[in-house]
Design an enzyme around this catalytic site. Structure first.
Site, PDB file in Angstrom:
ATOM      1  N   LYS A  16     -30.954  26.406  24.744  1.00  0.00           N
ATOM      2  CA  LYS A  16     -30.254  27.658  25.066  1.00  0.00           C
ATOM      3  C   LYS A  16     -30.408  28.656  23.913  1.00  0.00           C
ATOM      4  O   LYS A  16     -30.821  29.797  24.129  1.00  0.00           O
ATOM      5  CB  LYS A  16     -28.769  27.385  25.351  1.00  0.00           C
ATOM      6  CG  LYS A  16     -28.540  26.414  26.510  1.00  0.00           C
ATOM      7  CD  LYS A  16     -27.058  26.229  26.828  1.00  0.00           C
ATOM      8  CE  LYS A  16     -26.240  25.535  25.754  1.00  0.00           C
ATOM      9  NZ  LYS A  16     -26.534  24.087  25.589  1.00  0.00           N
ATOM     10  N   ARG A  59     -27.065  20.697  10.890  1.00  0.00           N
ATOM     11  CA  ARG A  59     -25.728  20.696  11.467  1.00  0.00           C
ATOM     12  C   ARG A  59     -25.124  19.297  11.413  1.00  0.00           C
ATOM     13  O   ARG A  59     -25.748  18.333  11.838  1.00  0.00           O
ATOM     14  CB  ARG A  59     -25.789  21.163  12.930  1.00  0.00           C
ATOM     15  CG  ARG A  59     -25.700  22.659  13.085  1.00  0.00           C
ATOM     16  CD  ARG A  59     -25.994  23.082  14.496  1.00  0.00           C
ATOM     17  NE  ARG A  59     -25.179  22.399  15.498  1.00  0.00           N
ATOM     18  CZ  ARG A  59     -25.261  22.662  16.796  1.00  0.00           C
ATOM     19  NH1 ARG A  59     -26.118  23.575  17.247  1.00  0.00           N
ATOM     20  NH2 ARG A  59     -24.500  22.009  17.648  1.00  0.00           N
ATOM     21  N   ARG A 117     -33.728  18.677  15.585  1.00  0.00           N
ATOM     22  CA  ARG A 117     -32.981  19.838  15.098  1.00  0.00           C
ATOM     23  C   ARG A 117     -32.153  19.486  13.866  1.00  0.00           C
ATOM     24  O   ARG A 117     -31.950  20.339  12.986  1.00  0.00           O
ATOM     25  CB  ARG A 117     -32.063  20.350  16.225  1.00  0.00           C
ATOM     26  CG  ARG A 117     -31.370  21.654  15.914  1.00  0.00           C
ATOM     27  CD  ARG A 117     -30.669  22.216  17.128  1.00  0.00           C
ATOM     28  NE  ARG A 117     -29.521  21.422  17.519  1.00  0.00           N
ATOM     29  CZ  ARG A 117     -28.800  21.644  18.608  1.00  0.00           C
ATOM     30  NH1 ARG A 117     -29.128  22.624  19.441  1.00  0.00           N
ATOM     31  NH2 ARG A 117     -27.754  20.903  18.903  1.00  0.00           N
ATOM     32  N   ARG A 156     -21.237  13.741  22.568  1.00  0.00           N
ATOM     33  CA  ARG A 156     -21.538  15.064  23.146  1.00  0.00           C
ATOM     34  C   ARG A 156     -22.203  14.898  24.510  1.00  0.00           C
ATOM     35  O   ARG A 156     -21.938  15.676  25.428  1.00  0.00           O
ATOM     36  CB  ARG A 156     -22.414  15.871  22.197  1.00  0.00           C
ATOM     37  CG  ARG A 156     -21.596  16.481  21.066  1.00  0.00           C
ATOM     38  CD  ARG A 156     -22.437  16.832  19.892  1.00  0.00           C
ATOM     39  NE  ARG A 156     -23.316  17.955  20.141  1.00  0.00           N
ATOM     40  CZ  ARG A 156     -24.353  18.246  19.366  1.00  0.00           C
ATOM     41  NH1 ARG A 156     -24.643  17.480  18.324  1.00  0.00           N
ATOM     42  NH2 ARG A 156     -25.091  19.298  19.632  1.00  0.00           N
ATOM     43  N   ARG A 214     -17.754  25.742  29.426  1.00  0.00           N
ATOM     44  CA  ARG A 214     -18.133  24.345  29.278  1.00  0.00           C
ATOM     45  C   ARG A 214     -17.184  23.409  30.011  1.00  0.00           C
ATOM     46  O   ARG A 214     -17.367  22.193  29.980  1.00  0.00           O
ATOM     47  CB  ARG A 214     -18.096  23.994  27.789  1.00  0.00           C
ATOM     48  CG  ARG A 214     -19.431  23.618  27.191  1.00  0.00           C
ATOM     49  CD  ARG A 214     -19.201  23.456  25.701  1.00  0.00           C
ATOM     50  NE  ARG A 214     -20.253  22.728  25.069  1.00  0.00           N
ATOM     51  CZ  ARG A 214     -21.224  23.288  24.337  1.00  0.00           C
ATOM     52  NH1 ARG A 214     -21.294  24.589  24.196  1.00  0.00           N
ATOM     53  NH2 ARG A 214     -22.104  22.534  23.740  1.00  0.00           N
TER      54      ARG A 214
HETATM   55  P1  ADP Z   1     -25.111  22.420  21.587  1.00  0.00           P
HETATM   56  O1  ADP Z   1     -25.756  23.412  22.529  1.00  0.00           O
HETATM   57  O2  ADP Z   1     -26.085  21.607  20.831  1.00  0.00           O
HETATM   58  O3  ADP Z   1     -24.086  21.582  22.266  1.00  0.00           O
HETATM   59  P2  ADP Z   1     -23.262  24.422  20.516  1.00  0.00           P
HETATM   60  O4  ADP Z   1     -23.542  25.230  19.303  1.00  0.00           O
HETATM   61  O5  ADP Z   1     -23.290  25.127  21.839  1.00  0.00           O
HETATM   62  O6  ADP Z   1     -24.335  23.236  20.467  1.00  0.00           O
HETATM   63  O7  ADP Z   1     -21.833  23.709  20.405  1.00  0.00           O
HETATM   64  C1  ADP Z   1     -21.484  22.922  19.303  1.00  0.00           C
HETATM   65  C2  ADP Z   1     -20.074  22.364  19.487  1.00  0.00           C
HETATM   66  O8  ADP Z   1     -19.128  23.445  19.490  1.00  0.00           O
HETATM   67  C3  ADP Z   1     -19.817  21.635  20.795  1.00  0.00           C
HETATM   68  O9  ADP Z   1     -20.221  20.274  20.742  1.00  0.00           O
HETATM   69  C4  ADP Z   1     -18.296  21.780  20.938  1.00  0.00           C
HETATM   70  O10 ADP Z   1     -17.614  20.893  20.106  1.00  0.00           O
HETATM   71  C5  ADP Z   1     -18.049  23.191  20.396  1.00  0.00           C
HETATM   72  N1  ADP Z   1     -18.081  24.191  21.482  1.00  0.00           N
HETATM   73  C6  ADP Z   1     -19.038  25.146  21.684  1.00  0.00           C
HETATM   74  N2  ADP Z   1     -18.771  25.869  22.785  1.00  0.00           N
HETATM   75  C7  ADP Z   1     -17.623  25.364  23.311  1.00  0.00           C
HETATM   76  C8  ADP Z   1     -16.839  25.656  24.473  1.00  0.00           C
HETATM   77  N3  ADP Z   1     -17.183  26.630  25.347  1.00  0.00           N
HETATM   78  N4  ADP Z   1     -15.717  24.921  24.685  1.00  0.00           N
HETATM   79  C9  ADP Z   1     -15.357  23.958  23.844  1.00  0.00           C
HETATM   80  N5  ADP Z   1     -16.046  23.600  22.758  1.00  0.00           N
HETATM   81  C10 ADP Z   1     -17.178  24.295  22.466  1.00  0.00           C
END
Ligand code: ADP
Length: 193
Positions: A15, A135, A129, A147, A90
């Site tokens: 994404k 990260r 990554r 996750r 999400r």
């Molecule tokens: P990835 O696409 O690898 O999952 P992100 O940067 O989108 O990485 O998200 C990293 C973390 O941030 C998620 O695993 C979650 O803990 C938190 N997070 C991100 N977006 C949300 C959301 N919309 N609701 C709840 N937690 C979120």
């Protein structure tokens, strides 16, 4: 009307990798809730502190936190034709909150653009990554497994939610280069205009 696109997909689907090209082409503000949360963590804010423990465990942060972040972006960002939401919603609760937030503005979700990959590819991509971006939530096997489980339990139901209102569109990302997948995503976006 402003455009509100949701860039959807499991962790590691790409994404963030494709968001720049899409948002540039369509003059959208790219909003990654993961990036916003990591900025809070880097700033050492109370919200960041609360989020860090959950993110490092591979869990989601509370719906209200990300909903508030998204609403404040909608309130403050000007000069764009719309928004590209990356990592939000999400959960079904977040999707319902988004519908409410937009309805209050006389707006609605334009379309969901989904990049689908298999669980094996999720693991591969996140492992790669981890070496590049450093990260913390990419570095541990247990976090990655959580996750993936969180994605299937809480986020995957959104596919049905957006299929039911006719907004769901998907490409498959397995086994193709970044360039090929970017072309697929941009073709899909073009077909939605
Ligand atoms: P990835 O696409 O690898 O999952 P992100 O940067 O989108 O990485 O998200 C990293 C973390 O941030 C998620 O695993 C979650 O803990 C938190 N997070 C991100 N977006 C949300 C959301 N919309 N609701 C709840 N937690 C979120």
């Amino acid at each position: 009307m402003m455009k509100y696109y949701i860039l959807f997909g499991p962790p590691g689907a790409g994404k963030g990798t494709h968001a720049g090209a899409i948002s540039e082409k369509y003059n959208l503000k790219h909003v990654s809730t993961g990036e916003l949360l990591r900025a809070e963590i880097a700033a050492g804010s109370p919200l960041g502190l609360q989020a860090k423990a959950l993110i490092d465990a591979g869990a989601l942060v509370p719906d209200e936190i990300v909903e508030g972040m998204i609403e404040s972006v909608f309130d403050t960002v000007k000069g764009v034709d719309g928004f590209l939401l990356d990592g939000f919603p999400r959960t079904i609760a977040q999707a319902e909150a988004l519908d409410k937030i937009l309805a209050a503005r006389g707006e609605e979700v334009s379309a969901v653009v989904s990049i689908m990959i298999s669980d094996d590819v999720i693991r591969e991509r996140i492992a790669k990554r981890a070496a590049v971006e450093g990260r913390a939530d990419d570095a541990s096997e247990a976090t990655i497994s959580n996750r993936i489980a969180t994605y299937h339990a809480q986020t995957e139901p959104l596919i049905e939610y957006y299929k039911n209102n006719g907004k769901y569109h998907q490409i498959f990302g397995d086994g193709a280069t970044i360039e090929v997948n970017r072309a697929k995503v941009l073709d899909l976006m073009a077909s939605l205009q």
